[in-house]
Enzyme design. Structure first.
Site, PDB file in Angstrom:
ATOM      1  N   ASP A 158       5.553  36.489  -7.389  1.00 21.27           N
ATOM      2  CA  ASP A 158       5.968  36.355  -8.810  1.00 21.27           C
ATOM      3  C   ASP A 158       6.882  37.519  -8.983  1.00 21.27           C
ATOM      4  O   ASP A 158       7.797  37.544  -9.538  1.00 21.27           O
ATOM      5  CB  ASP A 158       4.710  36.164 -10.065  1.00 21.27           C
ATOM      6  N   PHE A 169       7.792  46.320 -18.457  1.00 22.20           N
ATOM      7  CA  PHE A 169       6.500  45.646 -18.289  1.00 22.20           C
ATOM      8  C   PHE A 169       6.730  44.259 -18.602  1.00 22.20           C
ATOM      9  O   PHE A 169       6.712  43.686 -19.722  1.00 22.20           O
ATOM     10  CB  PHE A 169       5.395  46.230 -19.131  1.00 22.20           C
TER      11      PHE A 169
HETATM   12  C1  PRP Z   1       1.270  41.890  -8.602  1.00 19.74           C
HETATM   13  C2  PRP Z   1       2.184  40.916  -7.853  1.00 19.74           C
HETATM   14  C3  PRP Z   1       2.302  41.252  -6.346  1.00 19.74           C
HETATM   15  C4  PRP Z   1       2.198  42.981  -6.681  1.00 19.74           C
HETATM   16  C5  PRP Z   1       3.376  43.602  -6.543  1.00 19.74           C
HETATM   17  O1  PRP Z   1       0.078  41.270  -8.369  1.00 19.74           O
HETATM   18  O2  PRP Z   1       1.976  39.421  -7.785  1.00 19.74           O
HETATM   19  O3  PRP Z   1       1.276  40.900  -5.537  1.00 19.74           O
HETATM   20  O4  PRP Z   1       1.766  43.102  -7.904  1.00 19.74           O
HETATM   21  O5  PRP Z   1       3.436  45.012  -6.697  1.00 19.74           O
HETATM   22  P1  PRP Z   1       3.895  46.025  -5.435  1.00 19.74           P
HETATM   23  O6  PRP Z   1       5.212  45.744  -4.867  1.00 19.74           O
HETATM   24  O7  PRP Z   1       3.949  47.452  -6.313  1.00 19.74           O
HETATM   25  O8  PRP Z   1       2.777  45.967  -4.333  1.00 19.74           O
HETATM   26  P2  PRP Z   1      -1.298  41.775  -9.009  1.00 19.74           P
HETATM   27  O9  PRP Z   1      -1.743  42.835  -8.304  1.00 19.74           O
HETATM   28  O10 PRP Z   1      -0.827  42.452 -10.598  1.00 19.74           O
HETATM   29  O11 PRP Z   1      -2.317  40.676  -9.257  1.00 19.74           O
HETATM   30  P3  PRP Z   1      -2.168  39.327  -9.833  1.00 19.74           P
HETATM   31  O12 PRP Z   1      -0.862  38.562  -9.414  1.00 19.74           O
HETATM   32  O13 PRP Z   1      -3.403  38.668  -9.547  1.00 19.74           O
HETATM   33  O14 PRP Z   1      -2.042  39.615 -11.507  1.00 19.74           O
END
Ligand code: PRP
Length: 175
Positions: free
Chosen positions: A98, A150
């Site tokens: 996402d 955000f």
């Molecule tokens: C979000 C997103 C990515 C990550 C990106 O997941 O889906 O996996 O953060 O961040 P980064 O580039 O700084 O590593 P999240 O940990 O929020 O989990 P979720 O999709 O279950 O909400």
């Protein structure tokens, strides 16, 4: 003050962009089967919509990772919470996210998954915040580059809420 959601990318624009991405991916993977990997939970809405617009054969698998550390910053040390069901050997893999923020999650995830011997591995993300990048990850398909705000909707949450919004919004009125 109660939180409110400001529309950043309206539903119609998101739909149109996903259609374009589906077309491009279908062209790029002509004659192949694309194996989509959804990184839960956020990637699930985007992956379903994208998959519906891909015209080459599609298979799908799901995984869930968590990065150690709290808050809105990922630490980058990726722990597999739910692994894929199927092996990746010989497959043309497309990881569907996402959002890419620091890039830490994908940087470490790619390392882990490349060891499983896929024929190819590429990345598709609905949203990208390039100015936040810490790890250098090559992103092949991007829906929208967005500013460092955000965002919620289309799989993205604020305290587990708003994932189901059919548009991309910005949370306002929170500390
Ligand atoms: C979000 C997103 C990515 C990550 C990106 O997941 O889906 O996996 O953060 O961040 P980064 O580039 O700084 O590593 P999240 O940990 O929020 O989990 P979720 O999709 O279950 O909400």
């Amino acid at each position: 003050m109660a939180e409110t959601i400001r529309v950043l990318v309206p539903e119609k624009e998101v739909d149109k962009r996903i259609e374009e991405l589906g077309k491009k991916i279908s062209e790029d993977y002509a004659g192949k089967q694309v194996h989509l990997i959804c990184v839960l939970k956020g990637g699930v809405f985007f992956m379903c919509e994208l998959a519906k617009r891909i015209t080459v054969p599609v298979s799908m698998d799901f995984m869930s990772v968590s990065s150690y550390g709290a808050g809105t910053e990922s630490s980058g040390i990726v722990k597999i919470v739910k692994d894929l069901d199927e092996p990746l050997e010989g497959k043309d893999v497309l990881i569907v996210e996402d959002i890419i923020d620091s890039g830490r999650t994908l940087f470490h995830l790619m390392k882990i998954l490349k060891e499983r011997g896929p024929k190819s591995m590429h990345i598709c993300t609905l949203l990208d915040k390039p100015e936040r990048r810490v790890e250098d990850v090559k992103v092949d398909y991007v829906g929208f580059n967005i500013p460092d705000e955000f965002v919620v909707g289309y799989g993205l949450d604020y305290a587990q809420k708003y994932r189901n919004l059919p548009f991309i919004g910005v949370v306002e009125g929170v500390e």
